[in-house]
Design a protein around this motif. Sequence first.
Motif, PDB file in Angstrom:
ATOM      1  N   ARG A 256       0.839  -1.199   0.000  1.00  0.00           N
ATOM      2  CA  ARG A 256       0.000   0.000   0.000  1.00  0.00           C
ATOM      3  C   ARG A 256       0.878   1.254   0.000  1.00  0.00           C
ATOM      4  N   ARG A 257       1.964   1.201   0.733  1.00  0.00           N
ATOM      5  CA  ARG A 257       2.868   2.349   0.807  1.00  0.00           C
ATOM      6  C   ARG A 257       3.493   2.627  -0.554  1.00  0.00           C
ATOM      7  N   GLN A 258       3.950   1.558  -1.225  1.00  0.00           N
ATOM      8  CA  GLN A 258       4.591   1.733  -2.521  1.00  0.00           C
ATOM      9  C   GLN A 258       3.595   2.223  -3.567  1.00  0.00           C
ATOM     10  N   ALA A 259       2.378   1.683  -3.535  1.00  0.00           N
ATOM     11  CA  ALA A 259       1.349   2.128  -4.476  1.00  0.00           C
ATOM     12  C   ALA A 259       1.026   3.602  -4.261  1.00  0.00           C
ATOM     13  N   SER A 260       0.912   3.995  -2.993  1.00  0.00           N
ATOM     14  CA  SER A 260       0.603   5.387  -2.670  1.00  0.00           C
ATOM     15  C   SER A 260       1.716   6.319  -3.140  1.00  0.00           C
ATOM     16  N   ALA A 261       2.975   5.894  -2.964  1.00  0.00           N
ATOM     17  CA  ALA A 261       4.118   6.715  -3.379  1.00  0.00           C
ATOM     18  C   ALA A 261       4.126   6.892  -4.899  1.00  0.00           C
ATOM     19  N   PHE A 262       3.837   5.807  -5.621  1.00  0.00           N
ATOM     20  CA  PHE A 262       3.813   5.897  -7.090  1.00  0.00           C
ATOM     21  C   PHE A 262       2.704   6.829  -7.557  1.00  0.00           C
ATOM     22  N   LEU A 263       1.509   6.689  -6.971  1.00  0.00           N
ATOM     23  CA  LEU A 263       0.383   7.535  -7.374  1.00  0.00           C
ATOM     24  C   LEU A 263       0.653   9.001  -7.052  1.00  0.00           C
ATOM     25  N   LYS A 264       1.331   9.247  -5.960  1.00  0.00           N
ATOM     26  CA  LYS A 264       1.685  10.621  -5.604  1.00  0.00           C
ATOM     27  C   LYS A 264       2.641  11.196  -6.645  1.00  0.00           C
ATOM     28  N   THR A 265       3.618  10.378  -7.057  1.00  0.00           N
ATOM     29  CA  THR A 265       4.550  10.817  -8.090  1.00  0.00           C
ATOM     30  C   THR A 265       3.832  11.040  -9.408  1.00  0.00           C
ATOM     31  N   LEU A 266       2.896  10.159  -9.714  1.00  0.00           N
ATOM     32  CA  LEU A 266       2.114  10.259 -10.947  1.00  0.00           C
ATOM     33  C   LEU A 266       1.350  11.574 -10.981  1.00  0.00           C
ATOM     34  N   ASN A 267       0.736  11.927  -9.864  1.00  0.00           N
ATOM     35  CA  ASN A 267      -0.043  13.152  -9.799  1.00  0.00           C
ATOM     36  C   ASN A 267       0.838  14.397  -9.838  1.00  0.00           C
ATOM     37  N   SER A 268       2.067  14.276  -9.345  1.00  0.00           N
ATOM     38  CA  SER A 268       2.962  15.430  -9.379  1.00  0.00           C
ATOM     39  C   SER A 268       3.415  15.724 -10.806  1.00  0.00           C
ATOM     40  N   LYS A 269       3.334  14.697 -11.680  1.00  0.00           N
ATOM     41  CA  LYS A 269       3.735  14.881 -13.075  1.00  0.00           C
ATOM     42  C   LYS A 269       2.543  15.217 -13.949  1.00  0.00           C
ATOM     43  N   ALA A 270       1.350  15.023 -13.379  1.00  0.00           N
ATOM     44  CA  ALA A 270       0.140  15.228 -14.205  1.00  0.00           C
ATOM     45  C   ALA A 270      -0.083  16.707 -14.481  1.00  0.00           C
TER      46      ALA A 270
END
Length: 270
Positions: A256-270
């Motif tokens: 869950r932590r890794q998924a959350s970190a990836f999604l956060k990075t994804l949104n920072s690039k969006a």
Amino acid sequence: MADTDKQQLSMAASAIAMRGVSLFLSAGRAAAERRVAATATAPRSKQPKPVVPGSRPAQKIFDILLKSTRFNKNELEALFTMYRKLVTAAQGITPNTAIGQPPAKVDGIDQSTFRDVMHNTFDLVTEEAILERMWVTWERGSGGGEGALKFEAWVKGLSRLLRGTDDERVAHCFAVYDLNNDGYISKDEMFLLLKNSLLKQPGDEDPDEGVRELVELVLKKLDVDKDGRVSVKDYRDAVDQEPLLLEAFGQCLPSRRQASAFLKTLNSKA
């Protein structure tokens, strides 16, 4: 549960944890060695090969994904940028053929790229057998076969992997563990999966015997209807009672932590 069973399960959990640490430490070295080996053995062409990035799908594909996945519009755009970079990078390092001709371009996520993303982006430090099953069972759509993952299939799979419901996560793990795709996890399949996951302990005269004992213990927890094998219903019922059993035979989901970190990075690039 008897004290002996609890002790055996505790020892098994410790062994699995030790194996995880060992794999984590070796994964980075293995990935680096693969990159070095690929660079060393790839024939060099006199002229740089043109690199064709993944072509942008029609807008209707984005519209479908917006409705059928759990990603918003900006996240889909960021995922396409990621997809295009992965495809471009893979095409750029593909060596020439034996007769020196440029290789056929693969427009999609190939298996090697898939493995690297699972390892390096989602921190899935797991057995190669599990990664192979994840690759094979990844839904590719009608006529997709086992070839490269096109953008639509890639995004739909990531949606389940990162934001899937409990039922979707159960279905994903079960499909990975069902090695012969017959709808059941048999004792033989459990044995193969657990044997790959556990470290051999010093002094073990018959390490397979310890794995067989562990299979029997896990089977007692998962085989709800007591027919000697685990159906998807058995598996779902057991996981409902004990969520830790979801990845009983090997890690095939990001934390869950890794998924959350990836999604956060994804949104920072969006």
